[in-house]
Design an enzyme around this catalytic site. Structure first.
Site, PDB file in Angstrom:
ATOM      1  N   LYS A 276      43.969  72.714  97.631  1.00 34.19           N
ATOM      2  CA  LYS A 276      43.065  72.005  96.781  1.00 34.19           C
ATOM      3  C   LYS A 276      42.670  70.640  97.258  1.00 34.19           C
ATOM      4  O   LYS A 276      43.415  70.184  98.195  1.00 34.19           O
ATOM      5  CB  LYS A 276      43.875  71.896  95.386  1.00 34.19           C
ATOM      6  CG  LYS A 276      44.089  73.370  94.527  1.00 34.19           C
ATOM      7  CD  LYS A 276      44.757  72.921  93.244  1.00 34.19           C
ATOM      8  CE  LYS A 276      44.841  74.326  92.436  1.00 34.19           C
ATOM      9  NZ  LYS A 276      45.415  74.321  91.399  1.00 34.19           N
TER      10      LYS A 276
ATOM     11  N   ARG B  69      52.090  79.152  93.976  1.00 35.82           N
ATOM     12  CA  ARG B  69      50.917  79.988  94.054  1.00 35.82           C
ATOM     13  C   ARG B  69      50.291  79.643  95.323  1.00 35.82           C
ATOM     14  O   ARG B  69      49.902  78.636  95.336  1.00 35.82           O
ATOM     15  CB  ARG B  69      50.086  79.769  92.739  1.00 35.82           C
ATOM     16  CG  ARG B  69      48.918  80.783  92.808  1.00 35.82           C
ATOM     17  CD  ARG B  69      48.063  80.631  91.336  1.00 35.82           C
ATOM     18  NE  ARG B  69      46.882  81.569  91.241  1.00 35.82           N
ATOM     19  CZ  ARG B  69      45.705  81.167  91.781  1.00 35.82           C
ATOM     20  NH1 ARG B  69      45.454  79.830  92.477  1.00 35.82           N
ATOM     21  NH2 ARG B  69      44.820  81.865  91.581  1.00 35.82           N
TER      22      ARG B  69
END
Length: 272
Positions: free
Chosen positions: A214, A249
């Site tokens: 991210k 994740r």
């Protein structure tokens, strides 16, 4: 899911042409199944399949299109792996069909805000659900990134999501929480949430944390393309585990499994 003795690894398969990290890679069901098999062999405990990009600014996908994308992929993966399959969707119709094809977990970025029927469907199936914190929609989430106490406000948002889940009939033991790094949070806010995970563990539910690739991490590293963010991801995964995450994740399963094992060992050694 057996939570606690070790951190579980959730591998990401995006059945989309526009995901920020790997859009288009797994659109073909056979290719997606090959990826899932490789992830399982590398140590993934869960495979998370999503057919709509929810990156900031993403264009929404209609239910019919999402169903067309995800159905053959869930079918193909379910035929070839033994680990649980999670469906990453906020739409009740997509979740219902996916569970019928072999998914056994729901991952809802909206925390049951976008489609209340999703809670009813999940409760009826008796499967685990991940409730993520966010504000607004992907198109406008950063307009809602205003906080006085980001960790406290995320905790309150997650408590509200739990209340929605319980009201829908979802069992307490089926609820997991995700603080939503990067969702309606600017880089400093995501870092603050990651640093404050212990406050979220006090809510009493298992935590899933998804920092993988991210953009909030590039506030520290400088510009990096998504596929070159795996080293920063390793640092964030370690921080998540030391902060109390039960599941992480990730995109690069094989490498992150090694990171997770060492982080688990560090965490366990702290009580030795």
């Amino acid at each position: 899911l057996v939570l606690g003795p070790r951190t579980l690894v959730m591998g990401v398969i995006n059945v989309t042409p526009d995901s920020f990290s790997d859009g288009g890679v797994a659109l073909d069901p056979h290719r997606a199944a090959d990826l899932a098999v490789a992830m399982e062999a590398a140590g993934a405990d869960i495979i998370d399949v999503g057919a709509e990009s929810t990156r900031p600014g993403a264009t929404p996908v209609g239910t019919a299109d999402e169903l067309v994308r995800v159905r053959p992929v869930i079918q193909a993966i379910a035929a070839r792996v033994r680990v649980p399959i999670s469906i990453d969707t906020y739409k009740s119709e997509v979740a219902e069909l996916s569970m019928g094809e072999g998914a056994s977990m729901v991952n809802d970025i909206s925390g049951l805000q976008y489609d209340p029927r999703l809670g009813t469907i999940t409760a009826a199936r008796g499967v685990p659900i991940v409730l993520m914190h966010t504000r607004g929609r992907p198109q406008d989430m950063y307009a809602h990134a205003e906080y006085q106490d980001v960790v406290g406000e995320v905790a309150a948002g997650l408590q509200a999501a739990v209340a929605r889940a319980l009201a829908a009939g979802i069992a307490t033991g089926s609820i997991l929480l995700d603080p939503g790094l990067g969702f309606a949070k600017r880089a400093a806010q995501s870092l603050a949430v990651l640093a404050g995970l212990e406050r979220l563990t006090a809510l009493g539910y298992p935590l899933l944390v998804g920092p993988s690739r991210k953009s909030f991490m590039t506030a520290s590293t400088g510009p990096l393309d998504p596929e070159t963010r795996d080293w920063p991801t390793a640092a964030a995964v370690t921080a998540a585990i030391l902060g109390g995450a039960h599941i992480v994740r990730v995109h690069r399963v094989a490498e992150m499994v090694h990171v997770v094992r060492v982080a688990d060992a560090i965490r366990d050694a702290s009580g030795a």
